[in-house]
Design a protein around this motif. Structure first.
Motif, PDB file in Angstrom:
ATOM      1  N   TYR A 137       0.836  -1.205   0.000  1.00  0.00           N
ATOM      2  CA  TYR A 137       0.000   0.000   0.000  1.00  0.00           C
ATOM      3  C   TYR A 137       0.869   1.253   0.000  1.00  0.00           C
ATOM      4  CZ  TYR A 137      -3.606   3.326   1.384  1.00  0.00           C
ATOM      5  OH  TYR A 137      -4.470   4.393   1.422  1.00  0.00           O
ATOM      6  N   ILE A 138       1.939   1.253   0.769  1.00  0.00           N
ATOM      7  CA  ILE A 138       2.837   2.424   0.818  1.00  0.00           C
ATOM      8  C   ILE A 138       3.497   2.641  -0.533  1.00  0.00           C
ATOM      9  CG2 ILE A 138       4.953   3.318   1.864  1.00  0.00           C
ATOM     10  CD1 ILE A 138       4.127   1.941   4.459  1.00  0.00           C
ATOM     11  N   VAL A 139       3.935   1.555  -1.166  1.00  0.00           N
ATOM     12  CA  VAL A 139       4.587   1.682  -2.476  1.00  0.00           C
ATOM     13  C   VAL A 139       3.608   2.236  -3.507  1.00  0.00           C
ATOM     14  CG1 VAL A 139       5.582   0.370  -4.383  1.00  0.00           C
ATOM     15  CG2 VAL A 139       6.321  -0.088  -2.051  1.00  0.00           C
ATOM     16  N   LEU A 144       4.590   5.547  -5.724  1.00  0.00           N
ATOM     17  CA  LEU A 144       4.138   5.623  -7.110  1.00  0.00           C
ATOM     18  C   LEU A 144       3.000   6.618  -7.314  1.00  0.00           C
ATOM     19  CD1 LEU A 144       4.185   1.815  -8.052  1.00  0.00           C
ATOM     20  CD2 LEU A 144       5.958   3.542  -8.430  1.00  0.00           C
ATOM     21  N   GLY A 145       2.327   7.005  -6.243  1.00  0.00           N
ATOM     22  CA  GLY A 145       1.241   7.984  -6.358  1.00  0.00           C
ATOM     23  C   GLY A 145       0.086   7.507  -7.220  1.00  0.00           C
ATOM     24  N   LEU A 146      -0.274   6.244  -7.110  1.00  0.00           N
ATOM     25  CA  LEU A 146      -1.316   5.673  -7.958  1.00  0.00           C
ATOM     26  C   LEU A 146      -2.645   5.479  -7.243  1.00  0.00           C
ATOM     27  CD1 LEU A 146       0.728   2.975  -9.918  1.00  0.00           C
ATOM     28  CD2 LEU A 146       0.058   5.268 -10.668  1.00  0.00           C
ATOM     29  N   LYS A 147      -2.797   6.083  -6.065  1.00  0.00           N
ATOM     30  CA  LYS A 147      -4.069   5.929  -5.363  1.00  0.00           C
ATOM     31  C   LYS A 147      -5.184   6.596  -6.147  1.00  0.00           C
ATOM     32  CE  LYS A 147      -6.258   6.450  -0.846  1.00  0.00           C
ATOM     33  NZ  LYS A 147      -6.101   6.918   0.544  1.00  0.00           N
ATOM     34  N   ASP A 148      -6.323   5.946  -6.203  1.00  0.00           N
ATOM     35  CA  ASP A 148      -7.484   6.409  -6.955  1.00  0.00           C
ATOM     36  C   ASP A 148      -7.148   6.589  -8.433  1.00  0.00           C
ATOM     37  OD1 ASP A 148     -10.191   6.917  -6.909  1.00  0.00           O
ATOM     38  OD2 ASP A 148      -9.964   9.072  -6.641  1.00  0.00           O
ATOM     39  N   SER A 149      -6.398   5.629  -8.973  1.00  0.00           N
ATOM     40  CA  SER A 149      -6.016   5.633 -10.383  1.00  0.00           C
ATOM     41  C   SER A 149      -6.327   4.278 -10.981  1.00  0.00           C
ATOM     42  CB  SER A 149      -4.520   5.945 -10.536  1.00  0.00           C
ATOM     43  OG  SER A 149      -4.084   5.699 -11.860  1.00  0.00           O
ATOM     44  N   ILE A 150      -6.624   4.264 -12.272  1.00  0.00           N
ATOM     45  CA  ILE A 150      -6.947   3.018 -12.954  1.00  0.00           C
ATOM     46  C   ILE A 150      -5.755   2.064 -12.951  1.00  0.00           C
ATOM     47  CG2 ILE A 150      -6.247   3.790 -15.249  1.00  0.00           C
ATOM     48  CD1 ILE A 150      -9.342   1.657 -14.425  1.00  0.00           C
ATOM     49  N   TRP A 151      -4.532   2.620 -12.911  1.00  0.00           N
ATOM     50  CA  TRP A 151      -3.337   1.778 -12.906  1.00  0.00           C
ATOM     51  C   TRP A 151      -3.154   1.054 -11.582  1.00  0.00           C
ATOM     52  CZ3 TRP A 151      -1.281   0.468 -17.292  1.00  0.00           C
ATOM     53  CH2 TRP A 151      -1.427   1.320 -18.378  1.00  0.00           C
ATOM     54  N   ALA A 152      -3.799   1.537 -10.542  1.00  0.00           N
ATOM     55  CA  ALA A 152      -3.747   0.819  -9.263  1.00  0.00           C
ATOM     56  C   ALA A 152      -4.464  -0.519  -9.334  1.00  0.00           C
ATOM     57  CB  ALA A 152      -4.354   1.676  -8.159  1.00  0.00           C
ATOM     58  N   LEU A 153      -5.321  -0.699 -10.329  1.00  0.00           N
ATOM     59  CA  LEU A 153      -6.004  -1.974 -10.533  1.00  0.00           C
ATOM     60  C   LEU A 153      -5.248  -2.896 -11.476  1.00  0.00           C
ATOM     61  CD1 LEU A 153      -9.654  -0.619 -11.000  1.00  0.00           C
ATOM     62  CD2 LEU A 153      -8.588  -1.446  -8.893  1.00  0.00           C
ATOM     63  N   ILE A 154      -4.233  -2.360 -12.159  1.00  0.00           N
ATOM     64  CA  ILE A 154      -3.514  -3.134 -13.178  1.00  0.00           C
ATOM     65  C   ILE A 154      -2.122  -3.540 -12.710  1.00  0.00           C
ATOM     66  CG2 ILE A 154      -2.553  -3.048 -15.512  1.00  0.00           C
ATOM     67  CD1 ILE A 154      -4.850  -1.202 -16.284  1.00  0.00           C
ATOM     68  N   LEU A 155      -1.344  -2.590 -12.201  1.00  0.00           N
ATOM     69  CA  LEU A 155       0.065  -2.856 -11.904  1.00  0.00           C
ATOM     70  C   LEU A 155       0.309  -3.877 -10.797  1.00  0.00           C
ATOM     71  CD1 LEU A 155       1.714   0.672 -12.300  1.00  0.00           C
ATOM     72  CD2 LEU A 155       1.587  -1.224 -13.934  1.00  0.00           C
ATOM     73  N   PRO A 156      -0.514  -3.941  -9.734  1.00  0.00           N
ATOM     74  CA  PRO A 156      -0.217  -4.944  -8.703  1.00  0.00           C
ATOM     75  C   PRO A 156      -0.206  -6.383  -9.197  1.00  0.00           C
ATOM     76  CG  PRO A 156      -1.742  -3.307  -7.841  1.00  0.00           C
ATOM     77  CD  PRO A 156      -1.611  -3.043  -9.314  1.00  0.00           C
ATOM     78  N   MET A 157      -0.880  -6.676 -10.288  1.00  0.00           N
ATOM     79  CA  MET A 157      -0.909  -8.035 -10.832  1.00  0.00           C
ATOM     80  C   MET A 157      -0.285  -8.103 -12.220  1.00  0.00           C
ATOM     81  SD  MET A 157      -4.633  -9.456  -9.575  1.00  0.00           S
ATOM     82  CE  MET A 157      -5.549  -8.305 -10.607  1.00  0.00           C
ATOM     83  N   ALA A 158       0.607  -7.160 -12.515  1.00  0.00           N
ATOM     84  CA  ALA A 158       1.205  -7.102 -13.844  1.00  0.00           C
ATOM     85  C   ALA A 158       2.207  -8.215 -14.097  1.00  0.00           C
ATOM     86  CB  ALA A 158       1.884  -5.741 -14.061  1.00  0.00           C
TER      87      ALA A 158
END
Length: 305
Positions: A137-139, A144-158
């Motif tokens: 969560y901190i990362v 990365l500053g991806l909170k409330d971003s569509i990439w927060a749903l993609i990158l964790p499982m990339a």
């Protein structure tokens, strides 16, 4: 003559016709047990709430109803937006995952790569050990500053360590070193060799990990719970969970539920099953397109005649 009949009574795999019939019936029963729960869920989603309350779950309900779907249609704007987000995340995430996974696995599958053992152990270590939710969560939010971003749903499982091991094994068994060496002798670069020679030979493996990645992205709701606050970025699975939570809350607070719904009973069970159908049908409809290659990916390494 008797010898010929004996040969005809046994098929190529060595099973007699009666044994073939028995195995076919058994496999049909196994397939039915896999499909029947979903069919039963569809039937319940078309059952009236009163019938479920009085008679419980039945294969043939006493009263059919579309109340569960009508209740969801009232929120069609939110559901369609969430469906779009889920489809976008699934498609883009699957592409990103397959690109990263296939290239990583190809590198560690080649004996000419000097650091293949280190990166193989790194993938295995990440599959066995995890830093935990708080560092992740901190990362994602602070670094990365991806909170409330569509990439927060993609990158964790990339990147999937399990898929990396699957593709590494597929490359080693399906792509001979002689073909790659011949391409290098002809002057092909590593990228050209990978794109024009390795990938066409690896379609079953790519389809297999694509299906795994697509299922993971489609069913994911936990990342949305952690990182998403805007209603227009909520995926379908998380929205359906919120709807179910709202229904449970209103049903537990009878006065509030009557005030919100105008005294109309909420079809709780039918709506729950309707949500299961809505969330399952889109991804289930894509499976037949992967089935041909998926079977080939699972049976890789089999003996060829």
């Amino acid at each position: 003559m008797s010898k010929k009949k004996k040969i005809d009574s046994v098929n190529v795999k060595g099973f007699s016709k009666p044994a073939n019939i028995i195995f076919t019936i058994l496999m049909a029963l196994v397939a039915l047990t896999c499909v029947f729960p979903f069919i039963f869920v569809i039937i319940i989603s078309f059952t009236s709430e009163q019938s479920i309350t009085m008679n419980g779950y039945r294969l043939i309900p006493s009263e059919w109803s579309l109340d569960g779907y009508r209740y969801l249609i009232e929120m069609k704007g939110q559901i369609l937006q969430a469906l779009f987000i889920s489809v976008f995340v699934t498609v883009v995430g699957t592409i990103v995952n397959v690109v990263f996974t296939s290239t990583y696995a190809y590198a560690i599958s080649r004996n000419s790569f000097p650091y293949r053992r280190f990166f193989t152990m790194l993938a295995l270590a990440s599959m066995l050990f995890s830093a935990g939710m708080v560092p992740s969560y901190i990362v994602m939010t602070n670094m990365l500053g991806l909170k409330d971003s569509i990439w927060a749903l993609i990158l964790p499982m990339a990147l999937s360590p399990f898929n990396i091991i699957v593709m590494r094994t597929f490359y080693r068994r399906s792509v001979p070193d002689a073909i790659i060496e011949a391409a290098k002798i002809d002057g092909a670069s590593e990228l050209r060799t990978f794109l024009q020679i390795v990938l066409p030979l690896s379609v079953p493996g790519i389809a297999t990990i694509s299906l795994f990645a697509a299922l993971a992205y489609w069913n994911d709701w936990f990342n949305a719970l952690l990182y998403i606050q805007s209603d227009n970025l909520v995926p379908l699975q998380y929205l359906l969970m919120k709807i179910q939570g709202s229904i449970d809350f209103m049903m537990q607070n009878t006065a509030l539920g009557a005030q919100v719904t105008g005294g109309v009973n909420i079809p709780k069970e039918a709506t729950r099953m309707a949500m299961v159908v809505i969330s399952t049908v889109p991804i289930a409809a894509t499976y037949p397109f992967f089935q041909k290659y998926f079977v080939g990916g699972l049976t890789i390494g089999g003996v060829k005649e």
